[in-house]
Design a protein around this motif. Structure first.
Motif, short mmCIF file in Angstrom:
data_model
loop_
_atom_site.label_atom_id
_atom_site.label_comp_id
_atom_site.label_asym_id
_atom_site.label_seq_id
_atom_site.Cartn_x
_atom_site.Cartn_y
_atom_site.Cartn_z
N ARG A 53 7.35 7.15 1.62
CA ARG A 53 6.25 7.33 0.67
C ARG A 53 6.81 7.30 -0.75
O ARG A 53 7.87 7.87 -1.02
CB ARG A 53 5.53 8.67 0.91
CG ARG A 53 4.87 8.78 2.27
CD ARG A 53 4.05 10.05 2.41
NE ARG A 53 4.89 11.25 2.34
CZ ARG A 53 4.42 12.50 2.43
NH1 ARG A 53 3.11 12.70 2.60
NH2 ARG A 53 5.22 13.53 2.36
N LEU A 54 6.06 6.65 -1.64
CA LEU A 54 6.41 6.61 -3.06
C LEU A 54 5.34 7.37 -3.83
O LEU A 54 4.16 7.00 -3.82
CB LEU A 54 6.48 5.17 -3.56
CG LEU A 54 6.59 4.97 -5.08
CD1 LEU A 54 7.90 5.56 -5.61
CD2 LEU A 54 6.47 3.50 -5.45
N PHE A 55 5.75 8.45 -4.52
CA PHE A 55 4.84 9.24 -5.34
C PHE A 55 5.04 8.84 -6.80
O PHE A 55 6.12 9.03 -7.37
CB PHE A 55 5.11 10.73 -5.16
CG PHE A 55 4.73 11.26 -3.81
CD1 PHE A 55 3.45 11.77 -3.58
CD2 PHE A 55 5.63 11.23 -2.75
CE1 PHE A 55 3.09 12.25 -2.33
CE2 PHE A 55 5.29 11.71 -1.50
CZ PHE A 55 4.01 12.22 -1.29
N GLN A 56 4.02 8.28 -7.40
CA GLN A 56 4.08 7.86 -8.79
C GLN A 56 2.90 8.46 -9.55
O GLN A 56 1.99 9.03 -8.95
CB GLN A 56 4.09 6.34 -8.91
CG GLN A 56 2.83 5.66 -8.37
CD GLN A 56 2.90 4.15 -8.47
OE1 GLN A 56 3.84 3.51 -8.02
NE2 GLN A 56 1.88 3.57 -9.10
N MET A 57 2.92 8.29 -10.88
CA MET A 57 1.90 8.98 -11.68
C MET A 57 1.70 8.27 -13.01
O MET A 57 2.66 8.00 -13.73
CB MET A 57 2.35 10.43 -11.93
CG MET A 57 1.30 11.30 -12.56
SD MET A 57 1.88 13.03 -12.54
CE MET A 57 0.41 13.85 -13.15
N LEU A 58 0.44 7.89 -13.29
CA LEU A 58 0.07 7.26 -14.56
C LEU A 58 1.02 6.10 -14.87
O LEU A 58 1.67 6.06 -15.91
CB LEU A 58 0.06 8.29 -15.69
CG LEU A 58 -0.67 7.91 -16.99
CD1 LEU A 58 -2.11 7.51 -16.70
CD2 LEU A 58 -0.65 9.07 -17.96
N SER A 59 1.09 5.18 -13.95
CA SER A 59 2.02 4.06 -14.08
C SER A 59 1.62 3.14 -15.21
O SER A 59 0.44 2.87 -15.44
CB SER A 59 2.07 3.27 -12.77
OG SER A 59 2.91 2.15 -12.90
N ALA A 60 2.63 2.63 -15.91
CA ALA A 60 2.41 1.64 -16.97
C ALA A 60 2.69 0.23 -16.47
O ALA A 60 2.68 -0.73 -17.25
CB ALA A 60 3.31 1.94 -18.17
N ASN A 61 2.94 0.09 -15.16
CA ASN A 61 3.32 -1.19 -14.57
C ASN A 61 2.40 -1.57 -13.42
O ASN A 61 1.62 -0.75 -12.94
CB ASN A 61 4.76 -1.12 -14.06
CG ASN A 61 5.76 -0.79 -15.15
OD1 ASN A 61 6.01 -1.58 -16.03
ND2 ASN A 61 6.32 0.43 -15.10
N GLU A 62 2.52 -2.82 -12.98
CA GLU A 62 1.78 -3.27 -11.81
C GLU A 62 2.27 -2.51 -10.58
O GLU A 62 3.46 -2.23 -10.43
CB GLU A 62 1.97 -4.77 -11.59
CG GLU A 62 1.28 -5.65 -12.63
CD GLU A 62 -0.24 -5.52 -12.59
OE1 GLU A 62 -0.79 -5.36 -11.47
OE2 GLU A 62 -0.86 -5.58 -13.66
#
Length: 426
Positions: A53-62
């Motif tokens: 699992r990848l947890f990310q937040m408010l990404s600026a990328n695709e």
């Protein structure tokens, strides 16, 4: 082995760095400018993923493209690309209080991989998370693997966002530009709201204020205030002006007297240059900056956040727009509760009174079914539109209804009064 030798030993390629990630492990990244996109993109071709699992937040990328059985992507606060991917069922969204993310991650019964962008290593062997501290720093002590993207463009900041080379599993070099915020355009409504909110702020207050056109308009009206302190979630670029004219002294900051404290920053190169090696700024993990228990003893805390719509009860939706999931709760509920607990505190929610060319009222009799409540009726305090200030805290339902109709757009007041009478609120 000295720090430079350790650095050389751990420096590798993106292809080799991601091989340290094993099946079933959780991968956690910082938000916005701290997102290590070179390493993340490498996951698209890495064949060692299975049930990760990848947890990310408010990404600026695709959003990266990996089969969901290999890598499930989970956002904790959606940006533009995540919003689209969520609608297309390519990613999921984890409801949370921003302050609670470190604990949520630590409690997961999986090994943790931290991937992050950092500033170059200093003479003592430390990297800085730069624009970030956020949830990442709180999870770092529990991480099995730490993969870094060392970027010469990342400003070096001070605080609890340092990583020593001895704790790093592998690192790569990067000279990619740090994501920058688009310029905020102030509307006439923003300017009026900014004037109203500034009336609620007093000399010597401690401010939490965010990013966007309304916060910028508020800051424009604080240049004659004195002895303000900044303890915030995100550092907005406009704050620089208040530093330079002396309005911000941080003398009343209880966490680090004389310093601005925050958990992340996002802006243009002007902000990043301001942050670089600036000892007046101290970065803290989000479980400290946003923790209402930590803020309860703070005097005169003024929290300023945005809402999408508010109903007669004082329930605020700040997450869905027109039925589409737009963002998440972020730190709004954290700080709204903190302002409620603070002696002399004030919690302010701002919104335009209408949307779509004044065709839709954002003061609503009720929120639509399925609408998330970001701030509860029990935690609401001030609501501000371009038509005035409504104080809801301590007010009854009928008093709240009258106050909210007063600051609604004039075109909708009669209709809102009719609905309120039908509901028995007036």
């Amino acid at each position: 082995m000295n720090n430079i030798q350790l650095y050389q030993q751990k420096r590798t390629t993106p292809e080799e760095a991601v091989t340290h990630i094993k099946p079933g492990e959780d991968i956690i990244t910082p938000l916005i400018a701290g997102e290590p996109y070179t390493l993340m993109k490498q996951l698209e071709t890495y064949d060692g993923l299975n049930g990760n699992r990848l947890f990310q937040m408010l990404s600026a990328n695709e959003v990266i493209n990996v089969a969901p059985d290999k890598l499930k992507i989970i956002s904790m606060f959606m940006g533009t690309t995540e919003r689209k991917a969520f609608k297309e069922r390519k990613i999921d969204l984890l409801p949370n209080h921003f302050s609670d993310i470190p604990r949520l991650m630590i409690q997961q019964p999986t090994d943790k991989v931290i991937m992050a962008v950092v500033s170059p290593m200093d003479e003592n062997g430390y990297f800085s998370l730069g624009t970030n501290c956020d949830h990442t720093s709180g999870i770092l002590p529990f991480a099995k693997t730490v993969l870094l993207e060392v970027n010469e463009n990342m400003p070096r900041t001070f605080g609890e966002n340092q990583i020593h080379i001895s704790d790093v599993t592998a690192l790569i070099g990067s000279d990619a530009p740090i994501p920058q915020a688009p310029p905020a355009r102030l509307s006439d409504k923003d300017k009026v709201i900014g004037e109203y909110v500034a009336e609620l702020i007093k000399d010597d207050d401690v401010l939490q204020i965010g990013f966007g056109s309304i916060p910028n308009a508020i800051i424009d009206n604080l240049k004659n205030h004195q002895n303000l302190s900044i303890h915030t979630e995100m550092i907005p670029e406009k704050i620089i002006e208040l530093f330079r004219n002396g309005s911000v002294t941080n003398a009343n900051n209880p966490f680090h007297k004389g310093k601005m404290t925050a958990t992340f920053a996002y802006g243009t190169q002007k902000l990043y240059d301001f942050l670089h090696e600036n000892e007046d700024v101290y970065m803290l993990p989000v479980n400290k900056t946003n923790n209402a228990a930590n803020l309860a003893g703070l005097k005169n805390l003024v929290t300023i956040n945005a809402a999408v719509e508010v109903d007669f009860l004082g329930q605020a939706n700040s997450e869905k727009v027109g039925g589409t999931y737009w963002s998440s709760t972020g730190g709004q509920s954290d700080f709204q509760l903190a302002s409620h607990l603070s002696e002399g505190g004030r919690g302010v929610l701002c919104l335009h009174s209408t949307a779509k060319g004044d065709s839709i009222s954002k003061i609503r009799p009720t929120l639509d079914p399925g609408t998330p409540i970001s701030t509860s009726k029990n935690d609401i305090d001030y609501v501000v539109t371009e038509h005035g200030i409504a104080r809801l805290r301590g007010q009854t339902i009928r008093e709240r209804t009258s106050e909210l109709i007063r600051i609604a757009h004039p075109n909708f007041r009669d209709e809102l009064k009719y609905e309120a009478k039908q509901m028995g609120y007036l």
